[in-house]
Design a protein around this motif. Structure first.
Motif, PDB file in Angstrom:
ATOM      1  N   PHE A 110       0.830  -1.204   0.000  1.00  0.00           N
ATOM      2  CA  PHE A 110       0.000   0.000   0.000  1.00  0.00           C
ATOM      3  C   PHE A 110       0.863   1.252   0.000  1.00  0.00           C
ATOM      4  O   PHE A 110       0.568   2.226  -0.680  1.00  0.00           O
TER       5      PHE A 110
ATOM      6  N   LEU B   5       1.905   2.290  -3.316  1.00  0.00           N
ATOM      7  CA  LEU B   5       0.863   2.618  -4.299  1.00  0.00           C
ATOM      8  C   LEU B   5       0.322   4.024  -4.124  1.00  0.00           C
ATOM      9  O   LEU B   5      -0.495   4.481  -4.908  1.00  0.00           O
TER      10      LEU B   5
ATOM     11  N   PHE C 140      -4.652   4.976  -1.840  1.00  0.00           N
ATOM     12  CA  PHE C 140      -5.125   3.712  -1.293  1.00  0.00           C
ATOM     13  C   PHE C 140      -5.066   3.642   0.223  1.00  0.00           C
ATOM     14  O   PHE C 140      -5.139   2.574   0.827  1.00  0.00           O
TER      15      PHE C 140
ATOM     16  N   PHE D 238      -7.325   4.463   2.336  1.00  0.00           N
ATOM     17  CA  PHE D 238      -8.567   3.934   2.887  1.00  0.00           C
ATOM     18  C   PHE D 238      -8.572   2.399   2.842  1.00  0.00           C
ATOM     19  O   PHE D 238      -8.924   1.730   3.806  1.00  0.00           O
ATOM     20  N   ALA D 239      -8.105   1.875   1.703  1.00  0.00           N
ATOM     21  CA  ALA D 239      -7.991   0.417   1.566  1.00  0.00           C
ATOM     22  C   ALA D 239      -6.995  -0.115   2.579  1.00  0.00           C
ATOM     23  O   ALA D 239      -7.226  -1.149   3.222  1.00  0.00           O
TER      24      ALA D 239
ATOM     25  N   ASP E  86      -8.473  -0.240   6.140  1.00  0.00           N
ATOM     26  CA  ASP E  86      -9.446  -1.316   6.273  1.00  0.00           C
ATOM     27  C   ASP E  86      -8.746  -2.679   6.336  1.00  0.00           C
ATOM     28  O   ASP E  86      -9.045  -3.508   7.198  1.00  0.00           O
TER      29      ASP E  86
ATOM     30  N   LYS F  80      -8.284  -5.299   9.741  1.00  0.00           N
ATOM     31  CA  LYS F  80      -8.809  -6.675   9.713  1.00  0.00           C
ATOM     32  C   LYS F  80      -7.697  -7.693   9.990  1.00  0.00           C
ATOM     33  O   LYS F  80      -7.914  -8.680  10.699  1.00  0.00           O
TER      34      LYS F  80
ATOM     35  N   ARG G  42     -15.751 -13.037   9.231  1.00  0.00           N
ATOM     36  CA  ARG G  42     -15.989 -12.021   8.194  1.00  0.00           C
ATOM     37  C   ARG G  42     -14.679 -11.313   7.819  1.00  0.00           C
ATOM     38  O   ARG G  42     -14.383 -11.112   6.643  1.00  0.00           O
TER      39      ARG G  42
ATOM     40  N   ARG H  74     -12.607 -11.166   4.128  1.00  0.00           N
ATOM     41  CA  ARG H  74     -12.132  -9.915   3.508  1.00  0.00           C
ATOM     42  C   ARG H  74     -10.626  -9.948   3.275  1.00  0.00           C
ATOM     43  O   ARG H  74     -10.134  -9.509   2.229  1.00  0.00           O
TER      44      ARG H  74
ATOM     45  N   MET I 112      -6.574 -10.402  -4.369  1.00  0.00           N
ATOM     46  CA  MET I 112      -6.408  -9.256  -5.272  1.00  0.00           C
ATOM     47  C   MET I 112      -4.932  -9.070  -5.636  1.00  0.00           C
ATOM     48  O   MET I 112      -4.598  -8.789  -6.794  1.00  0.00           O
ATOM     49  N   VAL I 113      -4.053  -9.231  -4.667  1.00  0.00           N
ATOM     50  CA  VAL I 113      -2.615  -9.099  -4.943  1.00  0.00           C
ATOM     51  C   VAL I 113      -2.175 -10.203  -5.916  1.00  0.00           C
ATOM     52  O   VAL I 113      -1.387  -9.962  -6.826  1.00  0.00           O
TER      53      VAL I 113
ATOM     54  N   ALA J  60      -4.174  -3.377 -12.182  1.00  0.00           N
ATOM     55  CA  ALA J  60      -4.882  -3.120 -10.923  1.00  0.00           C
ATOM     56  C   ALA J  60      -6.391  -3.073 -11.140  1.00  0.00           C
ATOM     57  O   ALA J  60      -7.162  -3.568 -10.313  1.00  0.00           O
TER      58      ALA J  60
ATOM     59  N   TYR K  87      -8.987  -5.553  -9.305  1.00  0.00           N
ATOM     60  CA  TYR K  87     -10.072  -5.025  -8.482  1.00  0.00           C
ATOM     61  C   TYR K  87     -11.422  -5.500  -9.005  1.00  0.00           C
ATOM     62  O   TYR K  87     -12.284  -5.928  -8.239  1.00  0.00           O
TER      63      TYR K  87
ATOM     64  N   PHE L  68     -12.826  -7.588  -5.907  1.00  0.00           N
ATOM     65  CA  PHE L  68     -13.583  -6.784  -4.937  1.00  0.00           C
ATOM     66  C   PHE L  68     -14.841  -6.132  -5.492  1.00  0.00           C
ATOM     67  O   PHE L  68     -15.833  -5.992  -4.779  1.00  0.00           O
TER      68      PHE L  68
ATOM     69  N   HIS M 275     -18.476  -4.574  -3.605  1.00  0.00           N
ATOM     70  CA  HIS M 275     -18.461  -3.175  -3.173  1.00  0.00           C
ATOM     71  C   HIS M 275     -19.587  -2.386  -3.828  1.00  0.00           C
ATOM     72  O   HIS M 275     -19.941  -2.633  -4.981  1.00  0.00           O
TER      73      HIS M 275
ATOM     74  N   VAL N 161     -12.359   3.899  -6.048  1.00  0.00           N
ATOM     75  CA  VAL N 161     -11.233   3.062  -6.455  1.00  0.00           C
ATOM     76  C   VAL N 161     -10.850   3.375  -7.899  1.00  0.00           C
ATOM     77  O   VAL N 161      -9.668   3.530  -8.225  1.00  0.00           O
TER      78      VAL N 161
HETATM   79  C1  1PZ Z   1      -2.596  -1.679  -7.187  1.00  0.00           C
HETATM   80  C2  1PZ Z   1      -3.988  -1.772  -6.936  1.00  0.00           C
HETATM   81  C3  1PZ Z   1      -4.387  -1.236  -5.661  1.00  0.00           C
HETATM   82  C4  1PZ Z   1      -5.829  -1.176  -5.615  1.00  0.00           C
HETATM   83  C5  1PZ Z   1      -6.318  -1.362  -4.267  1.00  0.00           C
HETATM   84  C6  1PZ Z   1      -7.781  -1.270  -4.277  1.00  0.00           C
HETATM   85  C7  1PZ Z   1      -8.291  -1.949  -3.096  1.00  0.00           C
HETATM   86  C8  1PZ Z   1      -9.725  -1.803  -2.919  1.00  0.00           C
HETATM   87  C9  1PZ Z   1     -10.084  -0.585  -2.127  1.00  0.00           C
HETATM   88  C10 1PZ Z   1     -11.250  -0.822  -1.339  1.00  0.00           C
HETATM   89  C11 1PZ Z   1     -11.501   0.251  -0.335  1.00  0.00           C
HETATM   90  C12 1PZ Z   1     -11.873  -0.389   0.938  1.00  0.00           C
HETATM   91  C13 1PZ Z   1     -13.108   0.194   1.470  1.00  0.00           C
HETATM   92  C14 1PZ Z   1     -13.694  -0.625   2.552  1.00  0.00           C
HETATM   93  C15 1PZ Z   1     -14.534  -1.584   2.220  1.00  0.00           C
HETATM   94  C16 1PZ Z   1     -15.282  -2.328   3.269  1.00  0.00           C
HETATM   95  O1  1PZ Z   1     -16.606  -1.890   3.169  1.00  0.00           O
HETATM   96  C17 1PZ Z   1     -15.221  -3.802   2.967  1.00  0.00           C
HETATM   97  C18 1PZ Z   1     -16.155  -4.612   3.838  1.00  0.00           C
HETATM   98  O2  1PZ Z   1     -15.751  -4.532   5.154  1.00  0.00           O
HETATM   99  P1  1PZ Z   1     -16.707  -4.989   6.361  1.00  0.00           P
HETATM  100  O3  1PZ Z   1     -18.072  -4.478   6.107  1.00  0.00           O
HETATM  101  O4  1PZ Z   1     -16.689  -6.494   6.423  1.00  0.00           O
HETATM  102  O5  1PZ Z   1     -16.052  -4.384   7.589  1.00  0.00           O
HETATM  103  N1  1PZ Z   1     -13.846  -4.221   3.122  1.00  0.00           N
HETATM  104  C19 1PZ Z   1     -13.245  -4.921   2.166  1.00  0.00           C
HETATM  105  O6  1PZ Z   1     -13.840  -5.286   1.153  1.00  0.00           O
HETATM  106  C20 1PZ Z   1     -11.782  -5.239   2.334  1.00  0.00           C
HETATM  107  C21 1PZ Z   1     -10.967  -4.273   1.527  1.00  0.00           C
HETATM  108  C22 1PZ Z   1      -9.509  -4.575   1.688  1.00  0.00           C
HETATM  109  C23 1PZ Z   1      -8.714  -3.999   0.557  1.00  0.00           C
HETATM  110  C24 1PZ Z   1      -7.455  -4.748   0.443  1.00  0.00           C
HETATM  111  C25 1PZ Z   1      -6.877  -4.586  -0.884  1.00  0.00           C
HETATM  112  C26 1PZ Z   1      -5.649  -5.391  -0.990  1.00  0.00           C
HETATM  113  C27 1PZ Z   1      -4.964  -5.049  -2.232  1.00  0.00           C
HETATM  114  C28 1PZ Z   1      -3.573  -4.755  -1.948  1.00  0.00           C
HETATM  115  C29 1PZ Z   1      -2.943  -4.101  -3.091  1.00  0.00           C
HETATM  116  C30 1PZ Z   1      -1.797  -3.391  -2.605  1.00  0.00           C
END
Ligand code: 1PZ
Length: 203
Positions: free
Chosen positions: A45, A48, A52, A54-55, A58, A62, A97, A101, A108-109, A128, A132, A136, A140, A148
């Motif tokens: 992250f 990037l 990102f 916010f991602a 989150d 978790k 849960r 996630r 996704m990675v 990317a 996504y 995801f 979403h 995103v």
């Molecule tokens: C190079 C590409 C990078 C793109 C990264 C885009 C990642 C997606 C961004 C999503 C924003 C997260 C907003 C939060 C979402 C939450 O609502 C949900 C549900 O959570 P819950 O209701 O259960 O508490 N959370 C998720 O879906 C998990 C999001 C984790 C994102 C991890 C991305 C990993 C990618 C790594 C790349 C470096």
């Protein structure tokens, strides 16, 4: 040779490689081992950019929840079974849960690396976006998907990313390939934990 060289991609790939070896045996997957490997991914992250954040928040929160749970719950299957008993598998903030996630995060990675390895160009936006949209986007809402999509324009180029990871094209390809293979086993194992208990993985 400097063994303390900064090689975060290698550390991620090695962690999943070691985890995948335990998955291939009959021993249940240790929660500590799993959450430690997942926390190594967070370094990406930082490479990037701010978009990102916010991602990152989150994902990290978790993973931290799973790490804390691992202090008293030895395996991932124990975690699911405790939530089943308490009837809180799908409840916001439950370990089950959060596990689902986090599993999507490492998936996704994996797709991102697959796309980077297959692509010719220097752009991360297409790899990317594909990752996504496969992993995801179906889960979403509209607002997050829009945010995103906007963030994708702020990604660094592939060569900038490799520089931050202290890798060249060739070494990055090797480590990404290692991660793709080993995370694949881990992801499949986690999905089976849910599916075999009829918990579903599409929520
Ligand atoms: C190079 C590409 C990078 C793109 C990264 C885009 C990642 C997606 C961004 C999503 C924003 C997260 C907003 C939060 C979402 C939450 O609502 C949900 C549900 O959570 P819950 O209701 O259960 O508490 N959370 C998720 O879906 C998990 C999001 C984790 C994102 C991890 C991305 C990993 C990618 C790594 C790349 C470096």
């Amino acid at each position: 040779m400097a063994t303390d060289e900064y090689k975060p991609l290698r550390r991620i790939a090695d962690a999943f490689d070691s985890l995948a070896r335990t998955v291939n045996s009959t021993v249940p997957i240790e929660a500590v081992h799993f959450s430690d490997a997942c926390s190594r991914v967070s370094v990406l992250f930082g490479c990037l950019g701010i978009a990102f954040k916010f991602a990152e928040m989150d994902y990290v929160s978790k993973v931290e929840d799973l790490k804390a749970a691992a202090k008293s719950i030895p395996t991932l299957q124990n975690m699911l079974e405790l939530d089943i008993k308490s009837n809180c598998v799908r409840q916001g903030g439950s370990h089950s849960r959060n596990l689902l996630r986090v599993k999507r995060g490492i998936d996704m990675v994996k797709v991102l690396f697959e796309e980077i390895v297959a692509a010719d160009g220097n752009s991360l936006k297409d790899p990317a976006s594909v990752a996504y949209s496969k992993v995801f986007a179906p889960h979403h809402g509209w607002a997050i998907r829009k945010a995103v999509a906007a963030g994708m324009y702020a990604l660094p180029s592939k060569s900038q990313l490799l520089k931050k990871l202290n890798e060249d094209e060739e070494s990055a390809r090797i480590e990404m390939q290692k991660y793709i293979t080993s995370s694949g086993h881990v992801i499949q194992h986690v999905e089976e934990l849910f599916i075999s208990r009829e918990l579903g993985i599409d929520w």
